[in-house]
Scaffold this active site. Structure first.
Site, PDB file in Angstrom:
ATOM      1  N   ASP A 129     -91.637  94.053  12.865  1.00 22.23           N
ATOM      2  CA  ASP A 129     -90.177  94.155  12.943  1.00 22.23           C
ATOM      3  C   ASP A 129     -89.707  95.503  12.405  1.00 22.23           C
ATOM      4  OD1 ASP A 129     -89.653  91.572  14.042  1.00 22.23           O
ATOM      5  OD2 ASP A 129     -90.214  90.720  12.103  1.00 22.23           O
ATOM      6  N   ARG A 187     -84.473  73.659  16.322  1.00 22.22           N
ATOM      7  CA  ARG A 187     -85.242  73.943  15.106  1.00 22.22           C
ATOM      8  C   ARG A 187     -84.481  74.870  14.174  1.00 22.22           C
ATOM      9  NH1 ARG A 187     -87.074  76.277  19.753  1.00 22.22           N
ATOM     10  NH2 ARG A 187     -88.165  78.271  19.722  1.00 22.22           N
ATOM     11  N   ARG A 191     -88.938  90.741   5.757  1.00 20.93           N
ATOM     12  CA  ARG A 191     -87.829  90.320   4.897  1.00 20.93           C
ATOM     13  C   ARG A 191     -87.866  91.096   3.582  1.00 20.93           C
ATOM     14  NH1 ARG A 191     -88.794  84.533   6.511  1.00 20.93           N
ATOM     15  NH2 ARG A 191     -87.422  84.259   8.307  1.00 20.93           N
ATOM     16  N   ARG A 249     -81.103  79.279  14.769  1.00 21.56           N
ATOM     17  CA  ARG A 249     -81.011  80.195  15.903  1.00 21.56           C
ATOM     18  C   ARG A 249     -81.258  79.459  17.215  1.00 21.56           C
ATOM     19  NH1 ARG A 249     -82.574  85.482  14.140  1.00 21.56           N
ATOM     20  NH2 ARG A 249     -84.426  84.499  13.268  1.00 21.56           N
ATOM     21  N   TYR A 250     -82.200  78.534  17.214  1.00 23.23           N
ATOM     22  CA  TYR A 250     -82.516  77.745  18.409  1.00 23.23           C
ATOM     23  C   TYR A 250     -81.966  76.342  18.191  1.00 23.23           C
ATOM     24  CZ  TYR A 250     -86.182  81.302  18.974  1.00 23.23           C
ATOM     25  OH  TYR A 250     -86.875  82.466  19.100  1.00 23.23           O
ATOM     26  N   LYS A 286     -87.185  85.208  19.315  1.00 23.79           N
ATOM     27  CA  LYS A 286     -88.435  85.856  19.710  1.00 23.79           C
ATOM     28  C   LYS A 286     -88.566  85.856  21.223  1.00 23.79           C
ATOM     29  CE  LYS A 286     -90.639  84.018  15.581  1.00 23.79           C
ATOM     30  NZ  LYS A 286     -89.416  83.269  15.216  1.00 23.79           N
ATOM     31  N   CYS A 291     -96.172  91.932   0.822  1.00 22.37           N
ATOM     32  CA  CYS A 291     -96.819  92.680   1.892  1.00 22.37           C
ATOM     33  C   CYS A 291     -95.974  93.917   2.188  1.00 22.37           C
ATOM     34  CB  CYS A 291     -96.926  91.801   3.133  1.00 22.37           C
ATOM     35  SG  CYS A 291     -97.629  90.186   2.713  1.00 22.37           S
ATOM     36  N   CYS A 341     -92.599  85.537  -3.446  1.00 22.53           N
ATOM     37  CA  CYS A 341     -93.910  85.399  -2.807  1.00 22.53           C
ATOM     38  C   CYS A 341     -94.981  85.630  -3.870  1.00 22.53           C
ATOM     39  CB  CYS A 341     -94.091  86.447  -1.709  1.00 22.53           C
ATOM     40  SG  CYS A 341     -92.849  86.333  -0.405  1.00 22.53           S
ATOM     41  N   CYS A 371     -93.513  93.768   5.186  1.00 23.49           N
ATOM     42  CA  CYS A 371     -92.749  92.528   5.299  1.00 23.49           C
ATOM     43  C   CYS A 371     -91.413  92.727   6.006  1.00 23.49           C
ATOM     44  CB  CYS A 371     -92.485  91.965   3.903  1.00 23.49           C
ATOM     45  SG  CYS A 371     -91.423  90.512   3.947  1.00 23.49           S
ATOM     46  N   ASP A 384     -89.580  89.917  17.789  1.00 22.02           N
ATOM     47  CA  ASP A 384     -88.348  89.282  17.342  1.00 22.02           C
ATOM     48  C   ASP A 384     -87.229  90.257  17.690  1.00 22.02           C
ATOM     49  OD1 ASP A 384     -86.667  87.407  15.907  1.00 22.02           O
ATOM     50  OD2 ASP A 384     -88.512  86.852  14.845  1.00 22.02           O
TER      51      ASP A 384
HETATM   52  C1  LIG Z   1     -89.330  82.257  14.483  1.00 25.88           C
HETATM   53  C2  LIG Z   1     -88.205  81.372  14.261  1.00 25.88           C
HETATM   54  C3  LIG Z   1     -88.286  80.000  14.529  1.00 25.88           C
HETATM   55  C4  LIG Z   1     -89.541  79.366  15.054  1.00 25.88           C
HETATM   56  O1  LIG Z   1     -89.766  79.818  16.332  1.00 25.88           O
HETATM   57  P1  LIG Z   1     -91.033  79.322  17.140  1.00 25.88           P
HETATM   58  O2  LIG Z   1     -91.020  80.214  18.327  1.00 25.88           O
HETATM   59  O3  LIG Z   1     -90.791  77.917  17.432  1.00 25.88           O
HETATM   60  O4  LIG Z   1     -92.218  79.513  16.259  1.00 25.88           O
HETATM   61  C5  LIG Z   1     -87.206  79.214  14.326  1.00 25.88           C
HETATM   62  N1  LIG Z   1     -86.047  79.718  13.871  1.00 25.88           N
HETATM   63  C6  LIG Z   1     -85.918  81.028  13.599  1.00 25.88           C
HETATM   64  C7  LIG Z   1     -84.636  81.513  13.081  1.00 25.88           C
HETATM   65  C8  LIG Z   1     -86.998  81.904  13.770  1.00 25.88           C
HETATM   66  O5  LIG Z   1     -86.867  83.197  13.473  1.00 25.88           O
HETATM   67  S1  SF4 Z   2     -94.807  88.871   4.782  1.00 23.46           S
HETATM   68 FE1  SF4 Z   2     -93.053  88.995   3.377  1.00 23.46          FE
HETATM   69  S2  SF4 Z   2     -92.368  86.885   3.133  1.00 23.46           S
HETATM   70 FE2  SF4 Z   2     -94.484  86.801   3.907  1.00 23.46          FE
HETATM   71  S3  SF4 Z   2     -95.791  86.720   2.056  1.00 23.46           S
HETATM   72 FE3  SF4 Z   2     -95.643  88.859   2.675  1.00 23.46          FE
HETATM   73  S4  SF4 Z   2     -93.936  89.620   1.412  1.00 23.46           S
HETATM   74 FE4  SF4 Z   2     -93.755  87.390   1.414  1.00 23.46          FE
END
Ligand SMILES: *Cc1c(COP(=O)(O)O)cnc(C)c1O
Ligand code: SF4
Length: 350
Positions: free
Chosen positions: A275, A97, A115, A93-94, A319, A110, A106, A113, A312
């Site tokens: 989220d 990174r 995801r 996305r960035y 973010k 949670c 996992c 979560c 996010d």
């Molecule tokens: C959160 C995230 C990151 C890391 O972002 P930081 O702001 O550097 O912690 C990198 N890629 C994606 C897709 C993310 O969702």
């Molecule tokens: S927040 Fe989601 S991805 Fe992270 S440990 Fe909990 S269930 Fe797993």
């Protein structure tokens, strides 16, 4: 003691009444449930039998009937991972990174979560070939300086497989940092063995670990010892917390948590606004409530104890700090305009 993987297991372990279990069976069919032996024992020692969902640890892991409600604004892929994935297991996305997601399982699931539609025990891990292809993507993109290993929970991988990933990244001269995001130190501290810790570092690469902790009560003696094993191996730790209604959405709880993290050499990094994941609206404070809490923390705790409150942006826009400079309320009623890191504006309801 065994891990628990279903509502029936929770009943058998005395952590849920049969009636409470019946009320969440359809929820548990949709969203995975798991407790590690460590958490099973921890919860058994502290749960208020009359209303266990009032316990800030229990409520993070044990399903509640409120999850059956999906709010209209909630989405299957709340932060747009899918639209930003060039190859399986990578989210880019960035520019500098990427996320690397080697598995979708996992140690615990949670309830809030982000995801939750993707993680689970059946959740696919990358095959050896797919992992190679994901690593090849990083190798072929010299602009990638930091690789964020997430999932699922990457510390569920064996030390051997973790070592393979870390070594491969350390062999790429343009990759300076690997950051592993994990709930394991707080959910299964015994898993953080010296062998696993050793697998996370390699010459020529800086390893950071981001630990997910939401309440000061999670920082038990075994969890503190696991954090110390990581720090003493030379791995800097940052903390990742989700702001959760009924769990940590008050000044006292946040203060105790951030002091506890810093006391254990974990720098609070992000406080995430929850989220828009399906069935999680009961956990979401409003942005205005979150902003007021964060503002209040300024006077209460030192700068070391202050995370950045972030949102996010739905749709894969990354973010944004959830501060008024980035998020502007549009004539009340919970309508906001959010600026992403490129300067583009997005509508947000929350
Ligand atoms: C959160 C995230 C990151 C890391 O972002 P930081 O702001 O550097 O912690 C990198 N890629 C994606 C897709 C993310 O969702
Ligand atoms: S927040 Fe989601 S991805 Fe992270 S440990 Fe909990 S269930 Fe797993």
């Amino acid at each position: 003691m065994k891990a628990l993987h279903s509502v029936s297991d929770l009943v058998a372990a005395g952590l849920m009444t049969p009636d409470a279990a019946d009320a969440v069976r359809s929820v548990a069919d949709r969203y995975a449930v798991a407790l590690t032996p460590y958490l099973r024992e921890t919860l058994a020692g502290r749960t208020d039998a009359a209303d266990p969902q009032r316990d800030p640890l229990y409520a993070q892991y044990v399903p509640s009937p409120a999850e059956a409600y999906t709010a209209p604004e909630e989405r299957e892929d709340p932060i747009g991972d899918v639209v930003r994935s060039p190859v399986k297991g990578i989210v880019h996305r960035y520019p500098d990174r990427v996320l690397l997601k080697p598995l979708h399982a996992c140690a615990v699931y949670c309830r809030f979560c982000f995801r939750r539609e993707m993680v689970g025990p059946g959740g696919e891990a990358l095959t050896a070939e797919e992992l190679d292809a994901a690593l090849a993507y990083v190798r072929d993109h010299p602009e990638v300086w930091e690789v964020v290993v997430t999932g699922g929970d990457p510390l569920l991988l064996s030390p051997r497989r973790l070592r393979g990933i870390v070594q491969a990244l350390s062999d790429m001269p343009h990759v300076g940092v690997v950051r592993l995001h994990s709930r394991i130190p707080a959910a299964d501290p015994e898993r953080v063995t010296p062998e696993l810790v050793e697998a996370l570092t390699a010459p020529g690469l800086a390893t950071w670990v981001a630990v997910h902790v939401n309440h000061a009560d999670e920082l038990t003696p075994p969890v503190r010892a696991a954090l110390a094993r990581l720090v003493e191996a030379g791995i800097p730790l940052v903390g990742q917390t989700v702001l959760l209604k009924g769990i940590n959405d008050n000044a006292e709880a946040l203060e105790a948590l951030f002091r506890g993290l810093v006391r254990n050499r974990v720098k609070p990094y992000y406080l995430h606004h929850p989220d828009l994941a399906a069935g999680t609206s009961h956990f979401r404070p409003t942005l205005a409530e979150g902003q007021a809490l964060v503002k209040g923390l300024r006077g209460r705790v030192s700068g070391l104890c202050q995370p950045t409150y972030v949102l996010d942006i739905p749709g894969g826009h990354g973010k944004a700090p959830a501060a008024p400079a980035w998020i502007e309320e549009q004539d009340g009623e919970g309508e906001y305009r959010v600026t992403d890191f490129t300067g583009r504006l997005h509508d947000y309801r929350g």
